[in-house]
Motif scaffolding. Structure first.
Motif, PDB file in Angstrom:
ATOM      1  N   SER A   1      13.552  -9.917 -74.777  1.00 22.72           N
ATOM      2  CA  SER A   1      13.463  -8.574 -75.340  1.00 22.72           C
ATOM      3  C   SER A   1      12.016  -8.320 -75.744  1.00 22.72           C
ATOM      4  O   SER A   1      11.665  -8.388 -76.922  1.00 22.72           O
ATOM      5  N   PRO A   2      11.142  -8.057 -74.743  1.00 22.56           N
ATOM      6  CA  PRO A   2       9.724  -7.885 -75.052  1.00 22.56           C
ATOM      7  C   PRO A   2       9.501  -6.782 -76.073  1.00 22.56           C
ATOM      8  O   PRO A   2      10.247  -5.816 -76.151  1.00 22.56           O
ATOM      9  N   GLY A   3       8.464  -6.950 -76.850  1.00 19.78           N
ATOM     10  CA  GLY A   3       8.098  -5.893 -77.777  1.00 19.78           C
ATOM     11  C   GLY A   3       7.692  -6.410 -79.136  1.00 19.78           C
ATOM     12  O   GLY A   3       7.586  -7.609 -79.382  1.00 19.78           O
ATOM     13  N   TRP A   4       7.453  -5.482 -79.994  1.00 20.44           N
ATOM     14  CA  TRP A   4       6.965  -5.670 -81.350  1.00 20.44           C
ATOM     15  C   TRP A   4       8.032  -5.045 -82.227  1.00 20.44           C
ATOM     16  O   TRP A   4       8.147  -3.832 -82.314  1.00 20.44           O
ATOM     17  N   HIS A   5       8.884  -5.871 -82.847  1.00 20.34           N
ATOM     18  CA  HIS A   5      10.090  -5.388 -83.506  1.00 20.34           C
ATOM     19  C   HIS A   5       9.937  -5.380 -85.027  1.00 20.34           C
ATOM     20  O   HIS A   5       9.700  -6.418 -85.636  1.00 20.34           O
ATOM     21  N   LEU A   6      10.109  -4.220 -85.611  1.00 23.48           N
ATOM     22  CA  LEU A   6       9.948  -4.016 -87.052  1.00 23.48           C
ATOM     23  C   LEU A   6      11.140  -4.585 -87.813  1.00 23.48           C
ATOM     24  O   LEU A   6      12.284  -4.457 -87.396  1.00 23.48           O
ATOM     25  N   PHE A   7      10.833  -5.225 -88.955  1.00 22.76           N
ATOM     26  CA  PHE A   7      11.887  -5.554 -89.918  1.00 22.76           C
ATOM     27  C   PHE A   7      11.403  -5.128 -91.289  1.00 22.76           C
ATOM     28  O   PHE A   7      10.209  -5.139 -91.578  1.00 22.76           O
ATOM     29  N   GLN A   8      12.340  -4.712 -92.133  1.00 25.49           N
ATOM     30  CA  GLN A   8      12.043  -4.341 -93.513  1.00 25.49           C
ATOM     31  C   GLN A   8      13.160  -4.859 -94.398  1.00 25.49           C
ATOM     32  O   GLN A   8      14.331  -4.639 -94.103  1.00 25.49           O
ATOM     33  N   LEU A   9      12.781  -5.544 -95.461  1.00 23.80           N
ATOM     34  CA  LEU A   9      13.755  -6.065 -96.410  1.00 23.80           C
ATOM     35  C   LEU A   9      13.403  -5.547 -97.798  1.00 23.80           C
ATOM     36  O   LEU A   9      12.231  -5.534 -98.196  1.00 23.80           O
ATOM     37  N   ASP A  10      14.420  -5.156 -98.535  1.00 25.09           N
ATOM     38  CA  ASP A  10      14.225  -4.577 -99.865  1.00 25.09           C
ATOM     39  C   ASP A  10      13.822  -5.658-100.872  1.00 25.09           C
ATOM     40  O   ASP A  10      14.531  -6.658-101.037  1.00 25.09           O
ATOM     41  N   THR A  11      12.685  -5.468-101.519  1.00 25.65           N
ATOM     42  CA  THR A  11      12.236  -6.392-102.573  1.00 25.65           C
ATOM     43  C   THR A  11      12.084  -5.660-103.907  1.00 25.65           C
ATOM     44  O   THR A  11      11.384  -6.143-104.797  1.00 25.65           O
ATOM     45  N   THR A  12      12.757  -4.524-104.047  1.00 25.25           N
ATOM     46  CA  THR A  12      12.644  -3.724-105.270  1.00 25.25           C
ATOM     47  C   THR A  12      12.896  -4.534-106.551  1.00 25.25           C
ATOM     48  O   THR A  12      12.153  -4.364-107.519  1.00 25.25           O
ATOM     49  N   PRO A  13      13.894  -5.447-106.590  1.00 22.49           N
ATOM     50  CA  PRO A  13      14.099  -6.205-107.829  1.00 22.49           C
ATOM     51  C   PRO A  13      12.895  -7.081-108.221  1.00 22.49           C
ATOM     52  O   PRO A  13      12.777  -7.470-109.378  1.00 22.49           O
ATOM     53  N   PHE A  14      12.005  -7.372-107.278  1.00 20.52           N
ATOM     54  CA  PHE A  14      10.855  -8.234-107.543  1.00 20.52           C
ATOM     55  C   PHE A  14       9.536  -7.465-107.599  1.00 20.52           C
ATOM     56  O   PHE A  14       8.478  -8.063-107.771  1.00 20.52           O
ATOM     57  N   ALA A  15       9.589  -6.131-107.413  1.00 15.28           N
ATOM     58  CA  ALA A  15       8.373  -5.329-107.333  1.00 15.28           C
ATOM     59  C   ALA A  15       7.507  -5.520-108.573  1.00 15.28           C
ATOM     60  O   ALA A  15       7.993  -5.548-109.702  1.00 15.28           O
ATOM     61  N   GLY A  16       6.215  -5.700-108.333  1.00 12.06           N
ATOM     62  CA  GLY A  16       5.261  -5.862-109.423  1.00 12.06           C
ATOM     63  C   GLY A  16       5.117  -7.285-109.915  1.00 12.06           C
ATOM     64  O   GLY A  16       4.334  -7.548-110.823  1.00 12.06           O
ATOM     65  N   THR A  17       5.863  -8.227-109.318  1.00 18.10           N
ATOM     66  CA  THR A  17       5.761  -9.621-109.738  1.00 18.10           C
ATOM     67  C   THR A  17       5.098 -10.449-108.632  1.00 18.10           C
ATOM     68  O   THR A  17       4.954 -10.003-107.500  1.00 18.10           O
ATOM     69  N   THR A  18       4.717 -11.655-108.983  1.00 16.40           N
ATOM     70  CA  THR A  18       4.164 -12.600-108.017  1.00 16.40           C
ATOM     71  C   THR A  18       5.149 -13.746-107.890  1.00 16.40           C
ATOM     72  O   THR A  18       5.486 -14.390-108.888  1.00 16.40           O
ATOM     73  N   ARG A  19       5.619 -13.987-106.686  1.00 16.03           N
ATOM     74  CA  ARG A  19       6.656 -14.986-106.437  1.00 16.03           C
ATOM     75  C   ARG A  19       6.337 -15.795-105.186  1.00 16.03           C
ATOM     76  O   ARG A  19       5.612 -15.327-104.317  1.00 16.03           O
ATOM     77  N   PRO A  20       6.953 -16.974-105.052  1.00 12.95           N
ATOM     78  CA  PRO A  20       6.841 -17.710-103.786  1.00 12.95           C
ATOM     79  C   PRO A  20       7.772 -17.097-102.736  1.00 12.95           C
ATOM     80  O   PRO A  20       8.901 -16.711-103.054  1.00 12.95           O
ATOM     81  N   ILE A  21       7.275 -16.998-101.502  1.00 12.47           N
ATOM     82  CA  ILE A  21       8.083 -16.530-100.376  1.00 12.47           C
ATOM     83  C   ILE A  21       8.061 -17.609 -99.310  1.00 12.47           C
ATOM     84  O   ILE A  21       7.003 -18.161 -99.002  1.00 12.47           O
ATOM     85  N   ALA A  22       9.223 -17.908 -98.742  1.00 18.55           N
ATOM     86  CA  ALA A  22       9.308 -18.900 -97.667  1.00 18.55           C
ATOM     87  C   ALA A  22       9.979 -18.280 -96.450  1.00 18.55           C
ATOM     88  O   ALA A  22      10.903 -17.468 -96.573  1.00 18.55           O
ATOM     89  N   PHE A  23       9.480 -18.659 -95.279  1.00 22.26           N
ATOM     90  CA  PHE A  23      10.025 -18.241 -93.997  1.00 22.26           C
ATOM     91  C   PHE A  23      10.487 -19.497 -93.277  1.00 22.26           C
ATOM     92  O   PHE A  23       9.676 -20.369 -92.994  1.00 22.26           O
ATOM     93  N   GLU A  24      11.761 -19.586 -92.975  1.00 23.60           N
ATOM     94  CA  GLU A  24      12.316 -20.726 -92.243  1.00 23.60           C
ATOM     95  C   GLU A  24      12.639 -20.258 -90.830  1.00 23.60           C
ATOM     96  O   GLU A  24      13.449 -19.352 -90.633  1.00 23.60           O
ATOM     97  N   ILE A  25      11.998 -20.891 -89.843  1.00 22.43           N
ATOM     98  CA  ILE A  25      12.080 -20.432 -88.461  1.00 22.43           C
ATOM     99  C   ILE A  25      12.823 -21.466 -87.628  1.00 22.43           C
ATOM    100  O   ILE A  25      12.443 -22.639 -87.597  1.00 22.43           O
ATOM    101  N   THR A  26      13.887 -21.020 -86.947  1.00 26.34           N
ATOM    102  CA  THR A  26      14.710 -21.909 -86.136  1.00 26.34           C
ATOM    103  C   THR A  26      15.079 -21.234 -84.823  1.00 26.34           C
ATOM    104  O   THR A  26      15.044 -20.004 -84.716  1.00 26.34           O
ATOM    105  N   ALA A  27      15.449 -22.049 -83.862  1.00 26.87           N
ATOM    106  CA  ALA A  27      16.008 -21.553 -82.597  1.00 26.87           C
ATOM    107  C   ALA A  27      16.955 -22.629 -82.081  1.00 26.87           C
ATOM    108  O   ALA A  27      16.631 -23.816 -82.155  1.00 26.87           O
ATOM    109  N   ALA A  28      18.117 -22.220 -81.587  1.00 25.81           N
ATOM    110  CA  ALA A  28      19.081 -23.192 -81.050  1.00 25.81           C
ATOM    111  C   ALA A  28      18.459 -23.975 -79.896  1.00 25.81           C
ATOM    112  O   ALA A  28      18.686 -25.156 -79.751  1.00 25.81           O
TER     113      ALA A  28
END
Length: 193
Positions: A161-188
């Motif tokens: 599925s060639p292309g540049w695919h947008l994702f958006q996730l709501d972080t409103t409960p954390f807005a204005g704070t500094t937190r750790p973010i982790a991305f876990e990447i897997t493929a079968a």
């Protein structure tokens, strides 16, 4: 000029229209019509993760991946399992990216953790598979995102599925704070991912 011959900016133009209102125009200027828009809610990123990669921790499973002198995190095992800030051609345009190839062992996922990210109301990004691999492969790439210990969401990049695919996730409960973010990447099947 989104409707000019050869332009690829129509989607960006439509996104701006959704966030703005016309305040002047349209005015005719030769063969061009000009309308002035003011944004109701400009998108101002509070953090740009590709520029924070030097502060990140990268691992496969529980094994740390060290960064080399160029800032590329090279993981033990297969040489293609690495994380780097690169400019890649996706959808025929250069894009600043975090290149991340998933590990072949599903029990040892590739994880990128940013220890201190200033958060706004939305975590917004894009996914894409580069080169000829975008037309090959048999499994999607899954990216699970957490803030601290809390699951924020999961995004899948489908195979072939060639292309540049947008994702958006709501972080409103954390807005204005500094937190750790982790991305876990897997493929079968990590081949060609």
């Amino acid at each position: 000029l989104p409707r000019a011959p050869g332009s690829t900016a129509l989607q960006a133009y439509e996104a701006v229209l959704q966030r703005s209102s016309a305040i002047d125009g349209p005015m005719k200027l030769g063969a061009i019509q000009i309308t002035r828009f003011d944004l109701k809610a400009p998108l101002i990123p509070t953090s740009w993760l590709p520029d924070q990669l030097a502060n990140a921790k990268v691992r496969i499973g529980s094994v740390e991946c060290p960064a080399d002198s160029l800032g590329v995190f090279r993981c033990p095992g297969q040489p293609w399992v690495r994380v780097a800030r690169e400019v890649r051609e996706i959808n025929y345009l250069p894009r600043p990216c975090l290149y991340a190839h998933p590990n072949a062992d599903p029990n040892a996922p590739l994880t990128i953790e940013f220890p201190a990210v200033r958060l706004g109301r939305t975590l917004r990004g894009h996914t894409g598979i580069i080169g000829e691999a975008m037309l090959m492969g048999s499994s999607p790439v899954s990216m699970k995102m957490t803030i601290g210990e809390q699951l924020l969401g999961t995004v899948e990049e489908p195979p072939r599925s060639p292309g540049w695919h947008l994702f958006q996730l709501d972080t409103t409960p954390f807005a204005g704070t500094t937190r750790p973010i982790a991305f876990e990447i897997t493929a079968a099947n990590a081949d060609q991912r």
